[in-house]
Design an enzyme around this catalytic site. Structure first.
Site, PDB file in Angstrom:
ATOM      1  N   LYS A 147       0.851  -1.182   0.000  1.00 36.20           N
ATOM      2  CA  LYS A 147       0.000   0.000   0.000  1.00 36.20           C
ATOM      3  C   LYS A 147       0.895   1.243   0.000  1.00 36.20           C
ATOM      4  CE  LYS A 147      -0.550   1.856   4.391  1.00 36.20           C
ATOM      5  NZ  LYS A 147      -1.177   2.420   5.486  1.00 36.20           N
ATOM      6  N   LYS A 181      -4.041  -9.997  10.165  1.00 36.21           N
ATOM      7  CA  LYS A 181      -4.075 -10.111  11.631  1.00 36.21           C
ATOM      8  C   LYS A 181      -5.080 -11.170  12.054  1.00 36.21           C
ATOM      9  CE  LYS A 181      -2.926  -5.240  12.420  1.00 36.21           C
ATOM     10  NZ  LYS A 181      -1.699  -5.284  13.208  1.00 36.21           N
ATOM     11  N   ASP A 234      -4.058   7.167   4.527  1.00 36.82           N
ATOM     12  CA  ASP A 234      -3.119   6.253   5.183  1.00 36.82           C
ATOM     13  C   ASP A 234      -3.845   5.152   5.965  1.00 36.82           C
ATOM     14  OD1 ASP A 234      -0.413   5.590   5.780  1.00 36.82           O
ATOM     15  OD2 ASP A 234      -0.741   6.291   7.830  1.00 36.82           O
ATOM     16  N   HIS A 239      -7.246   0.253   5.766  1.00 37.68           N
ATOM     17  CA  HIS A 239      -7.422  -0.572   6.962  1.00 37.68           C
ATOM     18  C   HIS A 239      -8.836  -0.471   7.546  1.00 37.68           C
ATOM     19  CE1 HIS A 239      -3.245  -0.962   6.499  1.00 37.68           C
ATOM     20  NE2 HIS A 239      -2.856   0.058   7.223  1.00 37.68           N
ATOM     21  N   LYS A 339      -3.177  10.090  14.831  1.00 36.98           N
ATOM     22  CA  LYS A 339      -1.849   9.952  15.430  1.00 36.98           C
ATOM     23  C   LYS A 339      -1.799  10.803  16.687  1.00 36.98           C
ATOM     24  CE  LYS A 339       0.792   8.655  11.403  1.00 36.98           C
ATOM     25  NZ  LYS A 339       1.066   7.275  11.840  1.00 36.98           N
TER      26      LYS A 339
HETATM   27  N1  LIG Z   1       7.586   0.716   6.434  1.00 36.08           N
HETATM   28  C1  LIG Z   1       6.375   0.310   6.708  1.00 36.08           C
HETATM   29  O1  LIG Z   1       6.046  -0.046   7.847  1.00 36.08           O
HETATM   30  C2  LIG Z   1       5.334   0.242   5.623  1.00 36.08           C
HETATM   31  C3  LIG Z   1       4.032  -0.134   5.961  1.00 36.08           C
HETATM   32  C4  LIG Z   1       3.071  -0.242   4.964  1.00 36.08           C
HETATM   33  C5  LIG Z   1       3.419   0.038   3.651  1.00 36.08           C
HETATM   34  N2  LIG Z   1       4.684   0.406   3.336  1.00 36.08           N
HETATM   35  C6  LIG Z   1       4.998   0.689   1.919  1.00 36.08           C
HETATM   36  O2  LIG Z   1       6.099  -0.093   1.520  1.00 36.08           O
HETATM   37  C7  LIG Z   1       6.908   0.633   0.609  1.00 36.08           C
HETATM   38  C8  LIG Z   1       8.334   0.677   1.157  1.00 36.08           C
HETATM   39  O3  LIG Z   1       8.312   1.322   2.401  1.00 36.08           O
HETATM   40  P1  LIG Z   1       9.620   1.483   3.298  1.00 36.08           P
HETATM   41  O4  LIG Z   1       9.170   2.092   4.562  1.00 36.08           O
HETATM   42  O5  LIG Z   1      10.383   0.229   3.334  1.00 36.08           O
HETATM   43  O6  LIG Z   1      10.427   2.610   2.454  1.00 36.08           O
HETATM   44  P2  LIG Z   1      11.969   2.978   2.564  1.00 36.08           P
HETATM   45  O7  LIG Z   1      12.538   2.609   3.873  1.00 36.08           O
HETATM   46  O8  LIG Z   1      12.067   4.382   2.082  1.00 36.08           O
HETATM   47  O9  LIG Z   1      12.622   2.028   1.466  1.00 36.08           O
HETATM   48  C9  LIG Z   1      12.428   2.210   0.089  1.00 36.08           C
HETATM   49  C10 LIG Z   1      13.169   1.135  -0.653  1.00 36.08           C
HETATM   50  O10 LIG Z   1      12.971   1.328  -2.050  1.00 36.08           O
HETATM   51  C11 LIG Z   1      14.252   1.314  -2.679  1.00 36.08           C
HETATM   52  N3  LIG Z   1      14.271   2.184  -3.838  1.00 36.08           N
HETATM   53  C12 LIG Z   1      13.876   3.469  -3.929  1.00 36.08           C
HETATM   54  N4  LIG Z   1      14.074   3.913  -5.192  1.00 36.08           N
HETATM   55  C13 LIG Z   1      14.621   2.888  -5.875  1.00 36.08           C
HETATM   56  C14 LIG Z   1      15.048   2.720  -7.204  1.00 36.08           C
HETATM   57  N5  LIG Z   1      14.941   3.685  -8.123  1.00 36.08           N
HETATM   58  N6  LIG Z   1      15.569   1.511  -7.569  1.00 36.08           N
HETATM   59  C15 LIG Z   1      15.698   0.510  -6.655  1.00 36.08           C
HETATM   60  N7  LIG Z   1      15.284   0.601  -5.391  1.00 36.08           N
HETATM   61  C16 LIG Z   1      14.749   1.785  -5.006  1.00 36.08           C
HETATM   62  C17 LIG Z   1      15.202   1.803  -1.631  1.00 36.08           C
HETATM   63  O11 LIG Z   1      16.468   1.319  -1.975  1.00 36.08           O
HETATM   64  P3  LIG Z   1      17.802   2.227  -1.828  1.00 36.08           P
HETATM   65  O12 LIG Z   1      17.666   2.977  -0.534  1.00 36.08           O
HETATM   66  O13 LIG Z   1      18.876   1.192  -1.810  1.00 36.08           O
HETATM   67  O14 LIG Z   1      17.811   3.115  -2.993  1.00 36.08           O
HETATM   68  C18 LIG Z   1      14.652   1.129  -0.397  1.00 36.08           C
HETATM   69  O15 LIG Z   1      15.080  -0.211  -0.325  1.00 36.08           O
HETATM   70  C19 LIG Z   1       6.280   2.019   0.465  1.00 36.08           C
HETATM   71  O16 LIG Z   1       5.485   2.044  -0.675  1.00 36.08           O
HETATM   72  C20 LIG Z   1       5.398   2.132   1.693  1.00 36.08           C
HETATM   73  O17 LIG Z   1       4.261   2.918   1.456  1.00 36.08           O
HETATM   74  C21 LIG Z   1       5.656   0.512   4.294  1.00 36.08           C
END
Ligand SMILES: NC(=O)c1ccc[n+]([C@@H]2O[C@H](COP(=O)([O-])OP(=O)(O)OC[C@H]3O[C@@H](n4cnc5c(N)ncnc54)[C@H](OP(=O)(O)O)[C@@H]3O)[C@@H](O)[C@H]2O)c1
Length: 501
Positions: A147, A181, A234, A239, A339
């Site tokens: 998402k 969940k 969000d 959810h 939040k």
């Molecule tokens: N974190 C959570 O709890 C959570 C929960 C629900 C949904 N999400 C969703 O999951 C996704 C990822 O979230 P995140 O929190 O893990 O984000 P993040 O920490 O910012 O990580 C983003 C990832 O994408 C990679 N990336 C970005 N641009 C890229 C490119 N051009 N080529 C290859 N890799 C690239 C980054 O790699 P590099 O840094 O190596 O470039 C990094 O591994 C998002 O869409 C977010 O909305 C996250």
């Protein structure tokens, strides 16, 4: 399994720990490997070290965890550095996959997990197709998409269209981790395997339904992301609407993917669209301001990193809506999410009508207010409130609790949401993933609110001090009847204004 975004937060905190837990429970296939993809120039060794640390920090391990097991699991992780926005670079990945597939004998079965920034979801899917990686000529190919699935109705339609150009609907798994969940799945079991609830689960006996998804944390380091999102996108669009669907849907014919997901879509399609007047009256948005909570100074939203000092992004949303179908006609549904609320809690409260005739009133007695509370997190469980006579003279009635807490099943392991969902995808079961029509239907309901806010940016955005239950105006959603939100506490069975948060 190929994870795009493997150097990111989600992979570290959720995906790898979930896969490790599946491994410990012998639920992963014998021939299995994970290839992480990101831009950072990691080697396999560096990636393995990082994931070992992630497992130590975030895996809530079932029995069987040991340093040897962790080492074994981590040795099946690999990493490829490439820019996923550059289609030409995918040949490196393709070669690596072909080599690994031969070595391990995975029979060409591949799951792609897209955990990159949302702008890359469609480009990743298309680049995979261009390199022949989506074709199911040997083994199956599935893609899990994180998402947010779209930013509004138009962008979600566009994203669906772009995915469908290269994958069939059966290959696409749109994740909403709430559906993974245990307690969310238990909503269906509570309703459809207990004869006592179904007859009263309708407009004749239910006065209103209340859903709360509260977070005590602020936006932290994710201010930049949250600025473009807000509570409506969000939390509510995905959810909370999933919870609404499960609590209000008709009994499915069978507990299979097609039957359950069809009933869920019918709920989204039946939610009464909000008119401009409805939005002005029944949708309350708020934003937390700075305050001191338990001696700790909390920043206001506008002071958070990455947030515009004049931001009008909502960190709180409270709204009232109706489901126009046979079962729920004119039963109000109230939902709130935010939040920096006093505690982290997600729960559904089904409020039942009071008795038709109040026989104790003329003797100074009172009546009970029956509620069924389904607690999603924390202190997962179920609680029924019903009236008991207060001992002594007269007929005063006190609301008392009958409660079940998952924690009392001490020998049962509660799997994390991502465990269940990843395993289901491997097994080809899409029941707990969102279908294309459901995603679009949910956006269809939310879109007029987004449009209204866009066209009327100065419409009220109420401030609330961090650590409170949101703007007072949200209490007004209940009208004149003297009703208000339940005050949930950390522990399911406590309530009222004084409790542990
Ligand atoms: N974190 C959570 O709890 C959570 C929960 C629900 C949904 N999400 C969703 O999951 C996704 C990822 O979230 P995140 O929190 O893990 O984000 P993040 O920490 O910012 O990580 C983003 C990832 O994408 C990679 N990336 C970005 N641009 C890229 C490119 N051009 N080529 C290859 N890799 C690239 C980054 O790699 P590099 O840094 O190596 O470039 C990094 O591994 C998002 O869409 C977010 O909305 C996250």
């Amino acid at each position: 399994m190929i994870i795009f975004g493997a150097s990111g937060d989600l992979t570290r905190r959720k995906l790898i720990p979930a896969l490790y837990n599946l491994y410990l429970q012998d639920l992963l296939p014998e021939r299995f490997g994970v290839v992480g993809v990101g831009r950072k120039p990691y080697t396999d060794e560096i990636f393995r070290e990082q994931m070992s640390a992630a497992i130590k920090a975030f895996a809530v391990s079932p029995p069987g965890d040991s340093p040897e097991k962790a080492k074994d699991f981590v040795s099946q992780l690999y990493y490829t550095s490439l820019d996923t926005s550059d289609p030409a670079s995918y040949s490196v990945l393709k070669q690596k996959l072909e080599k690994l597939d031969k070595e391990k004998g995975c029979m060409g079965n591949l799951i792609f997990y897209v955990a990159t920034p949302p702008s890359l979801y469609a480009p990743v899917a298309h680049s995979l197709a261009e390199h022949g990686l989506t074709r199911e000529k040997s083994g199956w190919r599935r893609i899990i998409v994180e998402k947010p699935f779209g930013y509004d109705l138009e962008s979600s339609r566009d994203l669906n269209k772009r995915f469908r150009e290269v994958f069939s609907e059966e290959q696409i798994y749109r994740i909403d981790h709430y559906l993974g969940k245990e307690t969310v799945q238990n909503i269906m079991v509570t309703r459809f395997s207990n004869g006592i609830f179904e007859p009263i689960w309708n407009r004749n006996y239910v006065s209103h339904v209340e859903i709360t998804a509260a977070e005590s944390l602020g936006v932290g380091e994710r201010g930049g992301y949250y600025e473009g999102s807000g509570a409506l996108r969000d939390m509510f669009q995905n959810h909370i609407l999933q919870l609404v669907a499960l609590v209000s849907m008709e009994p499915p014919v069978w507990a299979d993917s097609a039957s359950i997901r069809t009933e869920m879509v019918k709920v989204f399609d039946s939610i009464r669209p909000l008119t401009t007047e409805d939005i002005e009256r029944d949708v309350i948005r708020g934003q937390y301001s700075g305050s001191v909570v338990r001696g700790e100074t909390m920043k206001g939203y506008r002071e958070e990193t990455g947030v515009d000092q004049e931001s009008r992004t909502e960190t709180y949303l409270g709204l009232k809506f109706f489901i126009d179908n046979w079962r729920w006609k004119d039963v109000p549904f109230y939902a709130r999410t935010g939040k920096r609320l006093p505690t982290r809690v997600t729960e559904i409260v089904v409020h039942f009508e009071s008795t038709p005739h109040h026989i104790f009133y003329h003797m100074g007695g009172t009546d009970a207010h029956n509620q069924l509370i389904i607690r999603i997190q924390p202190d997962e469980g179920i609680l029924i409130k019903f009236g008991m006579k207060v001992p002594g003279t007269g007929y005063n009635v006190q609301d008392v609790n009958m409660d079940f807490h998952y924690s009392s099943l001490s020998d049962v392991y509660l799997p994390a949401a991502y465990e269940r969902l990843l395993l289901d995808c491997m097994l080809g079961d899409s029941t707990l993933y969102a279908r294309r029509d459901a995603v679009e239907s949910a956006w269809r309901f939310v879109d007029p609110i987004l449009q209204y806010w866009k066209q009327n940016p100065t419409r009220a955005l109420y401030g609330y001090p961090a650590g409170t239950w949101g703007p007072q105006e949200a209490d007004g959603l209940f009208g004149e009847k003297g009703l208000t939100w339940r005050h949930p506490c950390k522990n399911l069975a406590d309530d009222g204004e004084y409790c542990e948060l």
